[in-house]
Scaffold this motif. Structure first.
Motif, mmCIF file in Angstrom:
data_model
loop_
_atom_site.group_PDB
_atom_site.id
_atom_site.type_symbol
_atom_site.label_atom_id
_atom_site.label_comp_id
_atom_site.label_asym_id
_atom_site.label_seq_id
_atom_site.Cartn_x
_atom_site.Cartn_y
_atom_site.Cartn_z
ATOM 1 N N ALA A 171 0.821 -1.204 0.000
ATOM 2 C CA ALA A 171 0.000 0.000 0.000
ATOM 3 C C ALA A 171 0.856 1.255 0.000
ATOM 4 O O ALA A 171 0.580 2.227 -0.732
ATOM 5 C CB ALA A 171 -0.929 -0.004 1.214
ATOM 6 N N GLY A 172 1.930 1.246 0.803
ATOM 7 C CA GLY A 172 2.783 2.429 0.861
ATOM 8 C C GLY A 172 3.510 2.687 -0.454
ATOM 9 O O GLY A 172 3.565 3.835 -0.936
ATOM 10 N N LEU A 173 4.083 1.634 -1.050
ATOM 11 C CA LEU A 173 4.808 1.814 -2.305
ATOM 12 C C LEU A 173 3.896 2.260 -3.437
ATOM 13 O O LEU A 173 4.281 3.099 -4.272
ATOM 14 C CB LEU A 173 5.514 0.499 -2.682
ATOM 15 C CG LEU A 173 6.647 0.055 -1.757
ATOM 16 C CD1 LEU A 173 7.177 -1.314 -2.174
ATOM 17 C CD2 LEU A 173 7.782 1.089 -1.772
ATOM 18 N N SER A 174 2.693 1.720 -3.500
ATOM 19 C CA SER A 174 1.760 2.128 -4.556
ATOM 20 C C SER A 174 1.206 3.528 -4.310
ATOM 21 O O SER A 174 0.930 4.265 -5.265
ATOM 22 C CB SER A 174 0.614 1.120 -4.661
ATOM 23 O OG SER A 174 -0.091 1.032 -3.430
ATOM 24 N N TYR A 175 1.084 3.902 -3.046
ATOM 25 C CA TYR A 175 0.538 5.221 -2.720
ATOM 26 C C TYR A 175 1.477 6.333 -3.188
ATOM 27 O O TYR A 175 1.028 7.341 -3.752
ATOM 28 C CB TYR A 175 0.305 5.310 -1.212
ATOM 29 C CG TYR A 175 -0.294 6.617 -0.750
ATOM 30 C CD1 TYR A 175 -1.657 6.855 -0.844
ATOM 31 C CD2 TYR A 175 0.512 7.616 -0.204
ATOM 32 C CE1 TYR A 175 -2.212 8.043 -0.418
ATOM 33 C CE2 TYR A 175 -0.021 8.811 0.217
ATOM 34 C CZ TYR A 175 -1.382 9.028 0.122
ATOM 35 O OH TYR A 175 -1.920 10.212 0.531
ATOM 36 N N VAL A 176 2.785 6.140 -2.984
ATOM 37 C CA VAL A 176 3.729 7.199 -3.361
ATOM 38 C C VAL A 176 3.933 7.264 -4.871
ATOM 39 O O VAL A 176 4.486 8.267 -5.375
ATOM 40 C CB VAL A 176 5.081 6.971 -2.659
ATOM 41 C CG1 VAL A 176 4.910 7.011 -1.144
ATOM 42 C CG2 VAL A 176 5.706 5.637 -3.075
ATOM 43 N N ARG A 177 3.496 6.252 -5.600
ATOM 44 C CA ARG A 177 3.673 6.264 -7.052
ATOM 45 C C ARG A 177 2.548 7.004 -7.767
ATOM 46 O O ARG A 177 2.613 7.209 -8.978
ATOM 47 C CB ARG A 177 3.743 4.832 -7.589
ATOM 48 C CG ARG A 177 4.976 4.068 -7.136
ATOM 49 C CD ARG A 177 5.116 2.775 -7.890
ATOM 50 N NE ARG A 177 5.319 2.987 -9.320
ATOM 51 C CZ ARG A 177 5.400 2.012 -10.229
ATOM 52 N NH1 ARG A 177 5.286 0.756 -9.822
ATOM 53 N NH2 ARG A 177 5.591 2.293 -11.502
ATOM 54 N N ILE A 178 1.517 7.362 -7.050
ATOM 55 C CA ILE A 178 0.385 8.055 -7.685
ATOM 56 C C ILE A 178 0.838 9.418 -8.158
ATOM 57 O O ILE A 178 1.403 10.226 -7.408
ATOM 58 C CB ILE A 178 -0.788 8.192 -6.692
ATOM 59 C CG1 ILE A 178 -1.339 6.813 -6.334
ATOM 60 C CG2 ILE A 178 -1.888 9.071 -7.276
ATOM 61 C CD1 ILE A 178 -2.474 6.857 -5.345
ATOM 62 N N ALA A 179 0.614 9.677 -9.432
ATOM 63 C CA ALA A 179 0.963 10.959 -10.059
ATOM 64 C C ALA A 179 -0.032 11.217 -11.192
ATOM 65 O O ALA A 179 -0.688 10.288 -11.672
ATOM 66 C CB ALA A 179 2.400 10.917 -10.588
ATOM 67 N N PRO A 180 -0.168 12.488 -11.629
ATOM 68 C CA PRO A 180 -1.175 12.774 -12.676
ATOM 69 C C PRO A 180 -0.964 11.978 -13.947
ATOM 70 O O PRO A 180 -1.930 11.579 -14.594
ATOM 71 C CB PRO A 180 -0.991 14.282 -12.908
ATOM 72 C CG PRO A 180 -0.447 14.803 -11.624
ATOM 73 C CD PRO A 180 0.429 13.718 -11.087
ATOM 74 N N ARG A 181 0.284 11.737 -14.351
ATOM 75 C CA ARG A 181 0.528 11.035 -15.606
ATOM 76 C C ARG A 181 0.830 9.548 -15.396
ATOM 77 O O ARG A 181 1.252 8.856 -16.328
ATOM 78 C CB ARG A 181 1.700 11.669 -16.362
ATOM 79 C CG ARG A 181 1.574 13.152 -16.609
ATOM 80 C CD ARG A 181 0.194 13.540 -17.130
ATOM 81 N NE ARG A 181 -0.135 12.880 -18.377
ATOM 82 C CZ ARG A 181 -1.343 12.847 -18.922
ATOM 83 N NH1 ARG A 181 -2.367 13.417 -18.285
ATOM 84 N NH2 ARG A 181 -1.552 12.231 -20.062
ATOM 85 N N PHE A 182 0.630 9.045 -14.190
ATOM 86 C CA PHE A 182 0.857 7.626 -13.927
ATOM 87 C C PHE A 182 -0.245 6.806 -14.608
ATOM 88 O O PHE A 182 -1.431 7.093 -14.457
ATOM 89 C CB PHE A 182 0.850 7.362 -12.418
ATOM 90 C CG PHE A 182 1.041 5.915 -12.055
ATOM 91 C CD1 PHE A 182 2.264 5.289 -12.256
ATOM 92 C CD2 PHE A 182 -0.008 5.168 -11.529
ATOM 93 C CE1 PHE A 182 2.441 3.959 -11.921
ATOM 94 C CE2 PHE A 182 0.158 3.843 -11.198
ATOM 95 C CZ PHE A 182 1.393 3.232 -11.399
#
Length: 495
Positions: A171-182
């Motif tokens: 959950a933590g690793l996926s949460y920090v990867r969220i970006a507008p162009r992801f």
């Protein structure tokens, strides 16, 4: 923490991750979803998947590997005299240890201390808690049961901690990867596609596993009984060998009587099911009004939902005695002696009841195939002056014939695999004869009878069930393949 509770925690955590991931995506985009590469729901789904899928995979692997390791460790701790026993005796000893472990998990520490090392008192205490034992446990069994309980508890705690840590890390690793162009949508759809492929592969893998297990055990059987004696033998007499007896007491394993009974009973069943089912399909597709069809078709298909054991009881208590009494009456009228020539358990009884069971299969499949014939063929025939019956006979049925033949072949494979009706209506006598009024038996019945009882899979008497199973599998597979071949070969001519 128990496995169901861990799954519940993961499900709740997935919902939380979905909500948090969705809000995180909207917050980064300033509340405008148009600035995001994917819809905000995909970001939430990405976080939920990364949190739960790896954790669930770890849980499954742990649940498979941990019991294997624990059981192996406990087994290695058995006394040497126990290890020298046969596998069956070691299995009984391990079963006793398992029962003790479950019981000791129920007892309190005070109850365990009160019982002490007295096997009889321990057995009585466990019986009072609803954990019966087959005999008095030995001291080493009690010690092994305590070790088993301790290792299981440690394994459960470590498993819970690791699964929760993996879920939090994902959950933590996926949460920090969220970006507008992801590209969250692409990632989520790849996971869904993998899940669909996995689901579609389960049936294939299961079939391969079944076939391989049957081939392995059948190979052991053919290693002890020649294949030509099995496939071409005309006597079925699998006598159970006495202690110390030689191979001559293994009996005879001729397939021909069983195969003859299987085909004979299936043939009688098809004689009953095909005319009734096919004529009912023609009526419902060509003559019945929509109101009659909406009532008659579901009522007919109710027969398909009745358990086969109910058909067996019907044959045993109603059809068999009825045919027997009718034959006695006919014999009495003809000769003056009231002796029944139709047995209550016979090929006719089993075939007749099985045919009733197969009627909805023939009717439903044939109805769908006849209805699929293009309306233009009917209109063209009627426009040329043919009557409705002539149109059905000369146009509709020839057009639907390939599909109907395929449906009949699939129904025949269903008849060949039937067991319960044959057990109750045709008996278990393995013999070759042409009289439909006498009992016969089938391959499936003998598979059940050879595997019934507390037997080890080491003798030809039990291993023959796998040879019978793989033979039956090959027959039904060939019928299904041939049916699909006919349907696919001729289907395009009428589309």
């Amino acid at each position: 923490m128990s496995t169901p509770l861990i799954l519940l925690v993961l499900a709740i955590f997935a919902i939380v991750c979905y909500v948090v991931g969705t809000r995180r995506a909207l917050a980064i985009a300033g509340g405008l979803s148009s600035r995001l590469h994917s819809r905000q729901g995909y970001y939430g789904a990405f976080v939920a998947i990364c949190a739960t899928v790896p954790a669930a995979a770890v849980l499954v692997i742990w649940l498979i590997a941990s019991p294997l390791y624990i059981n192996s460790t406990i087994h290695d701790g058995f006394p040497e005299e126990v290890k020298a026993q046969s596998e069956a005796q070691q299995g009984l000893s391990f079963g006793m240890v398992n029962s003790l472990a479950r019981g000791m998990d129920v007892l309190t520490l005070e109850e365990i201390d009160a019982v002490g090392a007295n096997p009889a008192e321990l057995r009585a205490a466990l019986g009072a808690k609803g954990v019966p034992l087959a005999g008095d446990p030995e001291p080493w069994m009690v010690a092994s049961a305590g070790d088993l309980n301790a290792m299981q508890k440690i394994s459960n705690r470590v498993m819970t901690a690791i699964v929760l840590m993996v879920a939090l890390a994902g959950a933590g690793l996926s949460y920090v990867r969220i970006a507008p162009r992801f590209r969250a949508r692409n990632r989520v759809e790849k996971v869904i596609l993998s899940a669909l492929v996995l689901a579609s592969s389960i049936a294939i893998v299961t079939t391969i596993g079944i076939v391989m297990s049957m081939l392995t055990e059948a190979g052991h059987f053919f290693g002890r009984v020649p294949a030509w004696e099995f496939f071409f033998g005309t006597v079925w007499d699998p006598r159970f060998a006495a202690a110390g007896a030689g191979a001559a007491s293994d009996g005879q394993f001729g397939l021909i009587p069983l195969l003859a009974g299987t085909l004979y009973i299936g043939f009688v069943a098809m004689l009953v099911a095909v005319p009734v089912g096919l004529f009912s399909a023609i009526y419902m597709s060509e003559y019945a009004s929509p109101r009659v069809r909406s009532i008659a078709k579901p009522l007919l298909e109710v027969l398909a939902g009745i358990p086969t054991i109910v058909y067996g009881f019907f044959a045993l208590t109603s059809v068999g005695p009825f045919l027997r009494d009718i034959s006695a009456q006919i014999q009495g009228i003809a000769t003056g002696e009231y002796a029944n020539f139709i047995q209550a358990q016979s090929v006719l009884t089993a075939g007749f009841v099985m045919g009733i069971m197969l009627i909805p299969y023939v009717s439903s499949l044939s109805d769908d195939i006849i209805t699929a014939v293009p309306r233009a063929l009917r209109d063209g025939s009627l426009g040329l002056g043919a009557t409705k019956s002539e149109t059905i006979k000369k146009v509709v049925m020839p057009a639907a014939l390939p599909g109907v033949v395929g449906a009949l072949l699939m129904t025949a494979s269903r008849a060949i695999g039937e067991t319960m009706i044959v057990v109750l209506a045709a008996g278990v006598a393995a013999r070759m004869q042409l009289n439909p009024f006498e009992p016969m038996t089938t391959v499936t019945v003998k598979i059940v009878s050879q595997l019934t009882g507390d037997l080890e899979f080491t003798s030809p008497q039990t291993l023959v069930a796998f040879a019978l199973g793989i033979t039956l599998f090959a027959i039904t597979l060939c019928l299904n393949i041939y049916a699909l071949f006919i349907v696919r070969k001729y289907r395009e001519q009428y589309e």
